[in-house]
Enzyme design. Sequence first.
Site, mmCIF file in Angstrom:
data_model
loop_
_atom_site.group_PDB
_atom_site.id
_atom_site.type_symbol
_atom_site.label_atom_id
_atom_site.label_comp_id
_atom_site.label_asym_id
_atom_site.label_seq_id
_atom_site.Cartn_x
_atom_site.Cartn_y
_atom_site.Cartn_z
ATOM 1 N N ARG A 178 0.810 -1.215 0.000
ATOM 2 C CA ARG A 178 0.000 0.000 0.000
ATOM 3 C C ARG A 178 0.845 1.268 0.000
ATOM 4 O O ARG A 178 0.570 2.222 -0.727
ATOM 5 C CB ARG A 178 -0.934 -0.003 1.207
ATOM 6 C CG ARG A 178 -1.950 1.139 1.244
ATOM 7 C CD ARG A 178 -3.024 0.959 0.176
ATOM 8 N NE ARG A 178 -2.698 1.562 -1.110
ATOM 9 C CZ ARG A 178 -3.142 1.134 -2.268
ATOM 10 N NH1 ARG A 178 -3.908 0.077 -2.352
ATOM 11 N NH2 ARG A 178 -2.807 1.740 -3.391
ATOM 12 N N LYS B 11 4.376 39.292 -3.408
ATOM 13 C CA LYS B 11 3.026 39.094 -3.923
ATOM 14 C C LYS B 11 2.124 40.242 -3.486
ATOM 15 O O LYS B 11 2.562 41.190 -2.832
ATOM 16 C CB LYS B 11 2.503 37.739 -3.469
ATOM 17 C CG LYS B 11 3.429 36.575 -3.897
ATOM 18 C CD LYS B 11 2.771 35.246 -3.798
ATOM 19 C CE LYS B 11 1.829 35.014 -4.955
ATOM 20 N NZ LYS B 11 1.266 33.650 -4.981
ATOM 21 N N ASP C 41 -0.811 38.162 -12.699
ATOM 22 C CA ASP C 41 -1.739 37.276 -12.009
ATOM 23 C C ASP C 41 -3.170 37.498 -12.475
ATOM 24 O O ASP C 41 -3.695 38.616 -12.410
ATOM 25 C CB ASP C 41 -1.649 37.510 -10.497
ATOM 26 C CG ASP C 41 -2.439 36.489 -9.707
ATOM 27 O OD1 ASP C 41 -2.348 35.296 -10.037
ATOM 28 O OD2 ASP C 41 -3.157 36.886 -8.773
ATOM 29 N N GLU D 147 4.747 40.221 -8.143
ATOM 30 C CA GLU D 147 3.434 39.938 -8.726
ATOM 31 C C GLU D 147 2.654 41.236 -8.931
ATOM 32 O O GLU D 147 2.659 42.117 -8.069
ATOM 33 C CB GLU D 147 2.645 39.021 -7.792
ATOM 34 C CG GLU D 147 1.209 38.745 -8.232
ATOM 35 C CD GLU D 147 0.424 38.023 -7.157
ATOM 36 O OE1 GLU D 147 0.404 36.779 -7.202
ATOM 37 O OE2 GLU D 147 -0.159 38.682 -6.275
ATOM 38 N N LYS E 209 2.141 24.937 -3.672
ATOM 39 C CA LYS E 209 0.892 24.287 -3.256
ATOM 40 C C LYS E 209 1.066 22.766 -3.320
ATOM 41 O O LYS E 209 0.441 22.070 -4.110
ATOM 42 C CB LYS E 209 -0.268 24.754 -4.139
ATOM 43 C CG LYS E 209 -0.564 26.245 -3.990
ATOM 44 C CD LYS E 209 -1.648 26.705 -4.945
ATOM 45 C CE LYS E 209 -1.900 28.191 -4.802
ATOM 46 N NZ LYS E 209 -2.910 28.701 -5.763
#
Length: 295
Positions: free
Chosen positions: A97, A164, A220, A199, A132
């Site tokens: 597994r 950002k 973005d 960004e 992410k």
Amino acid sequence: MEPAAVDTLVTAALAEDAPWGDITSTALLPAHAQATAQLMAREPGVLSGSAFFAAAMRLTDAGIRTRFFIEDGESFDAGTRLAEVSGPARSVLTAERVGLNLLQRLSGIATETARYVAETEGTKARIVDTRKTTPGLRFAERYAVRCGGGHNHRFSLSDAVMAKDNHLAVLTQNGTVDLTHALRQVRAKLPHTMHFEVEVDRLDQIEAVAAAGVDTIMLDNFSPAELVEGVKLIDGRALVEASGGVNLETVGAIARTGVDVISVGALTHSVRALDLGLDIDVEPQPADSTMGALG
């Protein structure tokens, strides 16, 4: 990938799955039973994670032998035999597994990445991942992106400066800070080897950022038409990265706008594990074989 990192991750996964041993295999199978198993593809894809699968077998029992017939990064069809495993039956079943979980997830990432890369063929845009990722699995998932023909963004918050929207909101919150001047001051503090990315989410922000001499400007959630205009405004003064709203239906049009990089969080944060299976054939045992016993 460093072999030690692979072993560390797999060791933790095995301990999670069988902290006090595999009581089912111990109860049902004779200790001397041997097994062979074929790793089969239930659907087409791109292989990634063979080292993790083999480590799951090896770290469970040094007597298990694993042989892959294709290498990471190679594509395969449904029904392809990917590998063969042989060794003590109890151990093969104990490792199954964990080995499959890692191999299926990483092959799913590699397969999805390859789809995105195919959609950008003929353009200069490279497909890259994001942060992410699954906590603890970042190095493995980013390896899978490379197996699929993609590239990696910064590995962590420690690798590069990436300002950002929230950073810029705090930086300019009193309304008196000149953005170009502020970014130039940041640039002056950084080592010459440190990449600096900023960004923007509007076309009218581009000039102030480009004038600061940053390395990459991320556009973005721009529409394709806005991306074309953004590439023109930047005019080679920085690399151009497109982010937001990227999927298999939109990535081709985004790539054709002339951007250099397309970052895709979906490569790792929402990918589906590939359907792979381990078909085990336990060798016949002598008639007087005894079953295992729990102590």
